[in-house]
Design a protein around this motif. Structure first.
Motif, PDB file in Angstrom:
ATOM      1  N   GLN A 105       0.833  -1.199   0.000  1.00 23.69           N
ATOM      2  CA  GLN A 105       0.000   0.000   0.000  1.00 23.69           C
ATOM      3  C   GLN A 105       0.869   1.251   0.000  1.00 23.69           C
ATOM      4  N   ALA A 106       1.942   1.254   0.786  1.00 23.74           N
ATOM      5  CA  ALA A 106       2.834   2.415   0.829  1.00 23.74           C
ATOM      6  C   ALA A 106       3.473   2.659  -0.533  1.00 23.74           C
ATOM      7  N   ALA A 107       3.860   1.584  -1.211  1.00 27.35           N
ATOM      8  CA  ALA A 107       4.459   1.715  -2.547  1.00 27.35           C
ATOM      9  C   ALA A 107       3.457   2.301  -3.534  1.00 27.35           C
ATOM     10  N   LEU A 108       2.191   1.917  -3.402  1.00 28.51           N
ATOM     11  CA  LEU A 108       1.149   2.444  -4.278  1.00 28.51           C
ATOM     12  C   LEU A 108       1.002   3.949  -4.094  1.00 28.51           C
ATOM     13  N   VAL A 109       1.037   4.392  -2.840  1.00 25.19           N
ATOM     14  CA  VAL A 109       0.940   5.826  -2.551  1.00 25.19           C
ATOM     15  C   VAL A 109       2.128   6.569  -3.153  1.00 25.19           C
ATOM     16  N   GLN A 112       1.818   6.940  -6.925  1.00 27.00           N
ATOM     17  CA  GLN A 112       0.853   7.960  -7.344  1.00 27.00           C
ATOM     18  C   GLN A 112       1.423   9.358  -7.154  1.00 27.00           C
ATOM     19  N   LEU A 113       2.139   9.581  -6.046  1.00 26.18           N
ATOM     20  CA  LEU A 113       2.740  10.882  -5.818  1.00 26.18           C
ATOM     21  C   LEU A 113       3.738  11.215  -6.915  1.00 26.18           C
ATOM     22  N   LYS A 114       4.540  10.230  -7.331  1.00 22.38           N
ATOM     23  CA  LYS A 114       5.517  10.461  -8.393  1.00 22.38           C
ATOM     24  C   LYS A 114       4.817  10.718  -9.719  1.00 22.38           C
ATOM     25  N   ASP A 219     -15.587   4.717  -7.972  1.00 17.17           N
ATOM     26  CA  ASP A 219     -15.042   6.040  -8.274  1.00 17.17           C
ATOM     27  C   ASP A 219     -13.951   6.414  -7.276  1.00 17.17           C
ATOM     28  N   THR A 220     -14.170   6.091  -6.005  1.00 17.26           N
ATOM     29  CA  THR A 220     -13.187   6.409  -4.963  1.00 17.26           C
ATOM     30  C   THR A 220     -11.842   5.759  -5.236  1.00 17.26           C
ATOM     31  N   VAL A 221     -11.848   4.471  -5.552  1.00 20.68           N
ATOM     32  CA  VAL A 221     -10.571   3.767  -5.744  1.00 20.68           C
ATOM     33  C   VAL A 221      -9.899   4.175  -7.049  1.00 20.68           C
ATOM     34  N   SER A 222     -10.647   4.819  -7.954  1.00 19.49           N
ATOM     35  CA  SER A 222     -10.024   5.347  -9.160  1.00 19.49           C
ATOM     36  C   SER A 222      -9.356   6.695  -8.899  1.00 19.49           C
ATOM     37  N   VAL A 226      -5.775   3.544  -3.326  1.00 19.33           N
ATOM     38  CA  VAL A 226      -6.271   2.506  -2.424  1.00 19.33           C
ATOM     39  C   VAL A 226      -6.051   1.150  -3.079  1.00 19.33           C
ATOM     40  N   ASP A 227      -5.390   0.256  -2.361  1.00 13.64           N
ATOM     41  CA  ASP A 227      -5.117  -1.083  -2.884  1.00 13.64           C
ATOM     42  C   ASP A 227      -6.269  -2.022  -2.555  1.00 13.64           C
ATOM     43  N   ILE A 228      -6.512  -3.004  -3.391  1.00 10.07           N
ATOM     44  CA  ILE A 228      -7.628  -3.929  -3.188  1.00 10.07           C
ATOM     45  C   ILE A 228      -7.373  -4.928  -2.066  1.00 10.07           C
ATOM     46  N   GLN A 229      -6.105  -5.187  -1.720  1.00  4.14           N
ATOM     47  CA  GLN A 229      -5.805  -6.272  -0.788  1.00  4.14           C
ATOM     48  C   GLN A 229      -6.459  -6.115   0.585  1.00  4.14           C
ATOM     49  N   PRO A 230      -6.460  -4.932   1.213  1.00  8.21           N
ATOM     50  CA  PRO A 230      -7.155  -4.819   2.509  1.00  8.21           C
ATOM     51  C   PRO A 230      -8.637  -5.153   2.419  1.00  8.21           C
TER      52      PRO A 230
END
Length: 436
Positions: A105-109, A112-114, A219-222, A226-230
């Motif tokens: 999840q941290a990597a996903l964030v 997106q920031l990059k 729409d929120t996860v787009s 937010v990762d699907i795993q949790p």
């Protein structure tokens, strides 16, 4: 037995009936709800592949970046979270499994920031009429929150509109999921029904919502990282509730607590955001969020020992009971003894350690979410006090339910308010803080 939704204890109202989704999950039939949103456009992207006991009170783990913190405060290397089975096979502990989700999840964030820095932002493309349908979906999620979680709803009104709507959508999905196994129709739910619910979740993340409430989450996860795993892990926790009523050690209980409570922290932090001025690593903030979920869930377990026993369930580590000279029979007998008091003291100490680990992360949230964090702090402070009440009841959690009185709640609110005002800082250098 769990704690899974941020800031407020779930009401006992029949939510599943009001949203009308249970039959479709059980039978696999389509849901019309207020409209079918197969063609709903989420975040301006055309869909090319058209095809009550839990509480929302989490943000878990006693894992810290680079290692896991033990009860004595020392750091346990992640390598020691890898165990050898009797057959010589290498297995991961529950803590390591959960930490892997945190890293993902941290990597996903970070990605997106990059991306937001490197790519030109293009205007959304919205089909005629789709925006009004999407607004209707979010409004319905807000209505559900207002009806079933009044305090939570008031807290979200302090957020920016985008964050507010996203948190509503996540709340509604978590509550619907929880109602599958804890609602009035739970006796009709089978593993197959949960499989269908998970398949429906996959469709949500692919932009193929099934009903208006799903559309809001899609729409929120787009829009947020937010990762699907949790979400999948929360469903796994519901599966465990269908068949598992004993936990042989804390490793098993830890995983269950993550599934039903810690997951919400991983869902929520990407929405609330981390303050740009924060010196903490992304991973450490997520670990603090996880810690609050675990702490709340462990507190629920310790508070509800007698209630769970009457349902034939024991959410306590079996090996630790045995080490204390106790068994399930002692719990079913419901007698407070010195052995029980000593056992409970150790369990409460562990829960408090998770609360300690949680406190550091809340102050690192984005300023746009800091005011709503009054409710996060209130949940943390009040849930902690439940442990005090268990002690005040002489550890009788068999026939006496520990709760925080209204006067004590009112006294706690200024404390929560003051803590919410604390800005992020690099006040205590430690391994979790960013270098440079």
């Amino acid at each position: 037995m769990s704690a899974a939704l941020l800031w407020v204890v779930s009401p006992t109202s029949d939510f599943s009936s009001s949203t009308g989704f249970l039959e479709s999950v059980r039978e696999g039939n389509p849901i019309l709800d207020s409209f079918r949103c197969k063609n709903l456009i989420c975040h301006g992207r055309l869909n090319k592949n058209q095809k009550n006991r839990r509480s929302f009170s989490s943000m878990v783990a006693n894992s810290n970046y680079g290692g896991s913190r033990l009860e004595n405060g020392s750091i346990l290397s992640l390598t020691s979270s890898v165990l050898a089975s009797p057959a010589g096979e290498i297995t991961l502990t529950s803590e390591q499994k959960v930490y892997d989700v945190v890293l993902k999840q941290a990597a996903l964030v970070k990605r997106q920031l990059k991306s937001s820095e490197d790519l030109e932002v293009k205007p959304d493309i919205v089909l005629p009429g789709s925006l009004s349908l999407l607004n209707e979906a979010y409004d319905r999620c807000g209505e559900v929150c207002a009806e079933y979680a009044k305090t939570f709803y008031l807290g979200t009104m302090l957020m920016t509109p985008e964050r507010r709507k996203a948190i509503w959508a996540i709340y509604v999905w978590c509550r619907r999921t929880d109602e599958l196994v804890d609602g009035p129709n739970a006796s009709h739910i089978t593993p197959t029904a949960l499989d269908r619910w998970e398949a429906r979740l996959d469709d949500i993340f692919k932009g193929r919502p099934f009903d208006m409430l799903d559309a809001a989450l899609s729409d929120t996860v787009s829009r947020f990282p937010v990762d699907i795993q949790p979400f999948k892990d929360m469903i796994e926790g519901m599966r465990m509730d269908l068949w598992k009523s004993r936990y042989k050690n804390f490793d098993e209980l830890y995983l269950y607590c993550y599934y039903v409570a810690g997951t919400v922290g991983l869902m929520s932090v990407p929405i609330m955001g981390i303050d740009p001025e924060s010196q903490a690593t992304t991973e450490s903030v997520y670990n603090a969020a996880l810690a609050l979920g675990l702490a709340n869930q462990l507190t629920n377990i310790l508070r509800d020992v007698g209630e769970d026993a009457r349902r034939g369930r024991v959410y306590l580590p079996q090996d630790e009971l045995a080490q204390a000279g106790l068994s399930d029979e002692d719990i079913f007998a419901g007698k407070v003894t010195d052995k029980w008091r000593n056992f409970m003291k150790k369990q409460i100490k562990r829960a408090r350690k998770f609360f300690d680990d949680a406190e550091s992360g809340v102050t690192e949230l984005s300023a746009a979410s800091r005011w709503p964090c009054v409710h996060v702090w209130a949940a943390l402070v009040l849930y902690r006090q439940i442990l005090d009440e268990i002690e005040a009841n002489d550890y009788n959690n068999f026939t006496r339910r520990a709760y925080v009185s209204k006067p004590k709640k009112f006294i706690s609110l200024p404390i929560a308010y003051a803590k919410a005002l604390v800005p992020p800082s690099s006040r205590n250098p430690n391994p979790l803080v960013k270098a440079g």
